[in-house]
Design a protein around this motif. Sequence first.
Motif: not given
Length: 251
Positions: A239-243, A94-95, A88-90, A99-104
């Motif tokens: 949402t919490d991991v993202d924060k 994952m996108e 569920k977390l993935a 797509g945003t964080y790692v690629k940056s």
Amino acid sequence: MTTLLSHKRALTLAAIVPLALGVAACKKADNGATSSTPTVAAPTTPPAGKQWSDVIVPTAEGGLVMGNPAAPVKLVEYGSLSCPHCAKLAQDGMEKIVGTYVKSGKVSYEFRSFAIHPQDVPLTVLVRCAPTEASFGLIEQVFANFDAMEKRSEAGFPQAQAAQNQPPAQRMITVADALGYTEFFSARGLSVDQQHKCLADTAAAAKVAKESEAISSKGIDSTPTVFVNGNKVGSTEWTDVDKALQAAGAV
């Protein structure tokens, strides 16, 4: 959140794919769970023709790091490949992670396989059977197709359970075939012969178990357990991991 050996099927499969996990070691997780030092020197830009999401580096602890090894924000997940909460977390995050964080180049993402269920052993062995650069993609595929894999494995469970009297090298092959794992990975580039060779390697299975014992000895006893720059995120919700990632400077 899935805890050690809490899955009903896993309890039965323990006789088929034995693990020597330290399930009693439930000490408080410390902040020492930072991302490992990659086994190669950290470049400042991606290799020519690649994005940071194409860069996959194995670690001494058995993890896989995706992204810039020198990224200032380090996301570490202790995950089980048979854990619905990890899936569920993935599926939720994952996108954006890739797509945003790692690629940056600002975030590296390390996945450490934590075999809390015995079926995690053949799954991890098969993911590692692929070339390193393909392994992370297979982890993503397992989580993206989690429900279908679960349904398929249920159908083969009686056959898998009957494998418990086979020699260890053959046992892993029979379990993976019965649960549909070899079918799943063969559709994603791993030949059945290649998979059977990896599954017959009992040292590979023992390595997965040993790594999981080391994780358990840190007091980590559930999946997913997520750290951002060594700080444990007290939630498995994206949402919490993202924060936590944004607070650490991912954006």
